[in-house]
Write a protein that holds these residues in place. Sequence first.
Motif, PDB file in Angstrom:
ATOM      1  N   ALA A 181       0.915  -1.210   0.029  1.00  0.00           N
ATOM      2  CA  ALA A 181       0.157   0.085  -0.137  1.00  0.00           C
ATOM      3  C   ALA A 181       0.753   1.180   0.136  1.00  0.00           C
ATOM      4  CB  ALA A 181      -0.980  -0.042   1.278  1.00  0.00           C
ATOM      5  N   LEU A 182       0.226   2.280  -0.252  1.00  0.00           N
ATOM      6  CA  LEU A 182       0.978   3.525  -0.500  1.00  0.00           C
ATOM      7  C   LEU A 182       0.808   4.373   0.897  1.00  0.00           C
ATOM      8  CD1 LEU A 182       0.133   4.824  -3.977  1.00  0.00           C
ATOM      9  CD2 LEU A 182       2.124   3.439  -3.335  1.00  0.00           C
ATOM     10  N   ARG A 183       1.598   5.163   1.340  1.00  0.00           N
ATOM     11  CA  ARG A 183       1.712   5.948   2.471  1.00  0.00           C
ATOM     12  C   ARG A 183       1.977   7.338   1.759  1.00  0.00           C
ATOM     13  NH1 ARG A 183       5.068   4.694   7.853  1.00  0.00           N
ATOM     14  NH2 ARG A 183       3.607   3.283   8.109  1.00  0.00           N
ATOM     15  N   LEU A 184       1.106   8.336   2.008  1.00  0.00           N
ATOM     16  CA  LEU A 184       1.103   9.494   1.131  1.00  0.00           C
ATOM     17  C   LEU A 184       1.416  10.598   2.333  1.00  0.00           C
ATOM     18  CD1 LEU A 184      -1.693   9.268  -1.158  1.00  0.00           C
ATOM     19  CD2 LEU A 184       0.352   8.754  -1.489  1.00  0.00           C
ATOM     20  N   ASP A 185       2.136  11.573   1.947  1.00  0.00           N
ATOM     21  CA  ASP A 185       2.557  12.907   2.671  1.00  0.00           C
ATOM     22  C   ASP A 185       2.323  14.154   2.102  1.00  0.00           C
ATOM     23  OD1 ASP A 185       3.334  14.565   4.620  1.00  0.00           O
ATOM     24  OD2 ASP A 185       5.641  13.715   4.873  1.00  0.00           O
ATOM     25  N   ALA A 186       1.425  14.812   2.463  1.00  0.00           N
ATOM     26  CA  ALA A 186       0.942  16.225   1.721  1.00  0.00           C
ATOM     27  C   ALA A 186       1.946  17.196   2.168  1.00  0.00           C
ATOM     28  CB  ALA A 186      -0.472  16.308   1.591  1.00  0.00           C
ATOM     29  N   ASN A 187       2.218  17.079   3.207  1.00  0.00           N
ATOM     30  CA  ASN A 187       3.030  18.220   3.931  1.00  0.00           C
ATOM     31  C   ASN A 187       2.136  19.605   3.971  1.00  0.00           C
ATOM     32  OD1 ASN A 187       5.951  16.827   2.626  1.00  0.00           O
ATOM     33  ND2 ASN A 187       5.895  17.240   4.770  1.00  0.00           N
ATOM     34  N   GLY A 188       0.949  19.474   4.357  1.00  0.00           N
ATOM     35  CA  GLY A 188       0.005  20.640   4.323  1.00  0.00           C
ATOM     36  C   GLY A 188      -0.435  21.418   3.216  1.00  0.00           C
ATOM     37  N   ALA A 189      -0.309  20.694   2.205  1.00  0.00           N
ATOM     38  CA  ALA A 189      -0.754  21.374   0.877  1.00  0.00           C
ATOM     39  C   ALA A 189      -1.839  21.694   0.433  1.00  0.00           C
ATOM     40  CB  ALA A 189      -0.171  20.457  -0.278  1.00  0.00           C
ATOM     41  N   TRP A 190      -3.124  21.235   1.036  1.00  0.00           N
ATOM     42  CA  TRP A 190      -4.317  21.437   0.507  1.00  0.00           C
ATOM     43  C   TRP A 190      -4.978  22.328   1.792  1.00  0.00           C
ATOM     44  CZ3 TRP A 190      -3.997  15.439   0.411  1.00  0.00           C
ATOM     45  CH2 TRP A 190      -3.303  15.088  -1.103  1.00  0.00           C
ATOM     46  N   SER A 191      -6.263  22.926   1.092  1.00  0.00           N
ATOM     47  CA  SER A 191      -7.244  23.458   1.607  1.00  0.00           C
ATOM     48  C   SER A 191      -8.114  22.394   2.078  1.00  0.00           C
ATOM     49  CB  SER A 191      -7.885  24.592   0.712  1.00  0.00           C
ATOM     50  OG  SER A 191      -8.505  24.119  -0.086  1.00  0.00           O
ATOM     51  N   TYR A 192      -9.122  22.788   2.885  1.00  0.00           N
ATOM     52  CA  TYR A 192     -10.296  21.852   3.477  1.00  0.00           C
ATOM     53  C   TYR A 192     -11.061  21.478   1.899  1.00  0.00           C
ATOM     54  CZ  TYR A 192     -14.291  19.676   5.839  1.00  0.00           C
ATOM     55  OH  TYR A 192     -15.215  18.743   6.415  1.00  0.00           O
ATOM     56  N   ALA A 193     -11.298  22.382   1.594  1.00  0.00           N
ATOM     57  CA  ALA A 193     -12.111  22.130   0.083  1.00  0.00           C
ATOM     58  C   ALA A 193     -11.501  21.468  -0.917  1.00  0.00           C
ATOM     59  CB  ALA A 193     -12.647  23.583  -0.358  1.00  0.00           C
ATOM     60  N   GLU A 208      -2.167   3.460   2.703  1.00  0.00           N
ATOM     61  CA  GLU A 208      -2.107   3.077   3.913  1.00  0.00           C
ATOM     62  C   GLU A 208      -2.448   4.252   5.168  1.00  0.00           C
ATOM     63  OE1 GLU A 208       0.525   2.488   7.603  1.00  0.00           O
ATOM     64  OE2 GLU A 208       0.927   3.886   6.012  1.00  0.00           O
ATOM     65  N   SER A 209      -1.927   5.335   4.661  1.00  0.00           N
ATOM     66  CA  SER A 209      -2.378   6.625   5.628  1.00  0.00           C
ATOM     67  C   SER A 209      -1.741   8.008   4.681  1.00  0.00           C
ATOM     68  CB  SER A 209      -1.431   6.471   6.853  1.00  0.00           C
ATOM     69  OG  SER A 209       0.054   6.742   6.481  1.00  0.00           O
ATOM     70  N   LEU A 210      -2.299   8.892   5.184  1.00  0.00           N
ATOM     71  CA  LEU A 210      -2.345  10.191   4.529  1.00  0.00           C
ATOM     72  C   LEU A 210      -1.806  11.144   5.690  1.00  0.00           C
ATOM     73  CD1 LEU A 210      -2.227  12.450   2.287  1.00  0.00           C
ATOM     74  CD2 LEU A 210      -4.513  12.727   2.892  1.00  0.00           C
ATOM     75  N   GLU A 211      -0.529  11.856   5.578  1.00  0.00           N
ATOM     76  CA  GLU A 211       0.297  12.687   6.618  1.00  0.00           C
ATOM     77  C   GLU A 211      -0.117  14.049   6.100  1.00  0.00           C
ATOM     78  OE1 GLU A 211       4.350  11.865   6.961  1.00  0.00           O
ATOM     79  OE2 GLU A 211       3.794   9.578   7.032  1.00  0.00           O
ATOM     80  N   GLU A 212      -0.363  14.931   6.987  1.00  0.00           N
ATOM     81  CA  GLU A 212      -0.786  16.334   7.082  1.00  0.00           C
ATOM     82  C   GLU A 212      -1.301  16.642   5.800  1.00  0.00           C
ATOM     83  OE1 GLU A 212       0.032  18.627   9.248  1.00  0.00           O
ATOM     84  OE2 GLU A 212       1.469  17.490  10.525  1.00  0.00           O
ATOM     85  N   PRO A 213      -2.471  16.611   5.542  1.00  0.00           N
ATOM     86  CA  PRO A 213      -3.377  16.914   4.333  1.00  0.00           C
ATOM     87  C   PRO A 213      -3.568  18.587   4.401  1.00  0.00           C
ATOM     88  CG  PRO A 213      -4.918  15.708   6.147  1.00  0.00           C
ATOM     89  CD  PRO A 213      -3.347  15.736   6.661  1.00  0.00           C
ATOM     90  N   LEU A 214      -3.767  19.239   5.350  1.00  0.00           N
ATOM     91  CA  LEU A 214      -4.198  20.513   5.479  1.00  0.00           C
ATOM     92  C   LEU A 214      -3.182  21.645   5.680  1.00  0.00           C
ATOM     93  CD1 LEU A 214      -7.497  20.051   7.409  1.00  0.00           C
ATOM     94  CD2 LEU A 214      -7.310  20.188   5.039  1.00  0.00           C
ATOM     95  N   ARG A 215      -3.381  22.626   4.927  1.00  0.00           N
ATOM     96  CA  ARG A 215      -2.429  23.749   5.003  1.00  0.00           C
ATOM     97  C   ARG A 215      -2.738  24.437   6.371  1.00  0.00           C
ATOM     98  NH1 ARG A 215      -4.444  26.420   0.722  1.00  0.00           N
ATOM     99  NH2 ARG A 215      -3.488  24.779  -0.498  1.00  0.00           N
ATOM    100  N   GLU A 216      -3.909  24.441   6.828  1.00  0.00           N
ATOM    101  CA  GLU A 216      -4.002  24.979   8.370  1.00  0.00           C
ATOM    102  C   GLU A 216      -4.683  24.089   8.825  1.00  0.00           C
ATOM    103  OE1 GLU A 216      -2.887  27.639   9.450  1.00  0.00           O
ATOM    104  OE2 GLU A 216      -1.934  28.375   7.562  1.00  0.00           O
ATOM    105  N   LEU A 233      -5.579   9.460   8.891  1.00  0.00           N
ATOM    106  CA  LEU A 233      -4.961  10.564   8.633  1.00  0.00           C
ATOM    107  C   LEU A 233      -3.867  10.855   9.866  1.00  0.00           C
ATOM    108  CD1 LEU A 233      -7.841  13.011   7.743  1.00  0.00           C
ATOM    109  CD2 LEU A 233      -6.358  11.505   6.054  1.00  0.00           C
ATOM    110  N   ALA A 234      -2.788  11.559   9.610  1.00  0.00           N
ATOM    111  CA  ALA A 234      -1.663  11.735  10.393  1.00  0.00           C
ATOM    112  C   ALA A 234      -1.394  13.046  10.398  1.00  0.00           C
ATOM    113  CB  ALA A 234      -0.537  10.921  10.311  1.00  0.00           C
ATOM    114  N   LEU A 235      -0.914  13.542  11.696  1.00  0.00           N
ATOM    115  CA  LEU A 235      -0.283  14.766  11.981  1.00  0.00           C
ATOM    116  C   LEU A 235       1.239  14.590  12.303  1.00  0.00           C
ATOM    117  CD1 LEU A 235      -2.826  16.730  14.189  1.00  0.00           C
ATOM    118  CD2 LEU A 235      -2.591  17.056  11.738  1.00  0.00           C
ATOM    119  N   ASP A 236       1.973  15.535  11.713  1.00  0.00           N
ATOM    120  CA  ASP A 236       3.518  15.198  11.799  1.00  0.00           C
ATOM    121  C   ASP A 236       4.022  16.751  12.400  1.00  0.00           C
ATOM    122  OD1 ASP A 236       6.167  15.116  11.497  1.00  0.00           O
ATOM    123  OD2 ASP A 236       6.137  14.284   9.547  1.00  0.00           O
ATOM    124  N   GLU A 237       4.495  17.411  11.314  1.00  0.00           N
ATOM    125  CA  GLU A 237       5.158  18.851  11.543  1.00  0.00           C
ATOM    126  C   GLU A 237       4.247  19.821  12.151  1.00  0.00           C
ATOM    127  OE1 GLU A 237       5.481  17.114   9.035  1.00  0.00           O
ATOM    128  OE2 GLU A 237       4.531  18.710   7.026  1.00  0.00           O
TER     129      GLU A 237
END
Length: 353
Positions: A181-193, A208-216, A233-237
């Motif tokens: 499976a894929l583990r994705l990391d967006a590093n806060g790239a997206w808005s909620y919309a 498998e999981s997605l890290e830091e989907p939201l910009r805020e 979903l995961a929180l990191d930085e």
Amino acid sequence: MIERLEIQPYRLPLRRTWQSARGLMHEREGWLLCAHAQGLRGYGDYAPMPEAGTESREAGLMALEGWRARVVGQPLARLLEEIEADRSPAPAARFALECALLDLTAQEAGVPLRQWLDPQAADSVAVNATLGPLGDVMPEMIKSSCRSGFRILKIKVGLTDPDIELGRLTALARHLPPEAALRLDANGAWSYAQAVPLLAALNTLPIESLEEPLREPSRDQLQPLQAIARFPLALDESLHRGATTIELEGLGVRRIVLKPAAVGGLRRTLDLANRAVELGIEVVLTSLIESAAGLWPSLQLAAALNSPLAQGLATSPWLARDLGRAPEAEQGHIRLGPEAGGGFNPRPAEPGS
């Protein structure tokens, strides 16, 4: 008793550019710590990365110079107590010094560091493959990683148009065997919309999981997003953003990602991880693309946690050169040796390095 603390700068080139939604990196800059005590040497790695939650290099170096002036002549046990109580805003410097002192402590005790942290520690750690930005990931990289035994493949996303990325992920997923499976990391790239339709679409893929989907990120938005996603979903930085302590209640997600250098040390990370697990929150450790001097103690910590989840610590292949023998993954695991201490041994300096 500490006799001397050396702090040596280094620069390690990367095999290819590291790219995330927060920027580019072409080399890894850091400082190797070596603490001397009674014929033993303990090592630590100071490699700050402010965008991942650490202090600036200047702030950390100032903290380390302060420690260097204070540690000589002091017993190990007292220094570890002082570091444990330290609340200065220099977590990466604190991590580096603690690693060096714990390396010495475990050597004196005659046990691997993981067993000093937890006598029931495992001897190997499941790890994910770290493939880099989505635009660079080719089908052969997916197939090669899976042939090497990796079951979780981490990819950086959030670097271009979401619909284009979704198409690329869909195409790559066709090359995954059923057990991967894929583990994705967006590093806060997206808005909620942007994130809402993306997560609904990602539910159809082996994620498998997605890290830091939201910009805020906020609980009010993360909670409904987690309800949409079939995967954690995961929180990191963002856990470290402007915070001296990490509150685990009400995060709104199922997983946290901890970087010991951003948290401020191995023991502090172990305590935080254990409290998270008690609350039903999954924990994954990751590196800051550190040298072998930083990776080995983080792997010792991961072994002490003994989690079945793949940890993000197989990052040494990103470095074209290292400070010592680097951890190597085999069949998706890194095995730790029986030697006492943290496991890092430096190589002799290369000519011209």
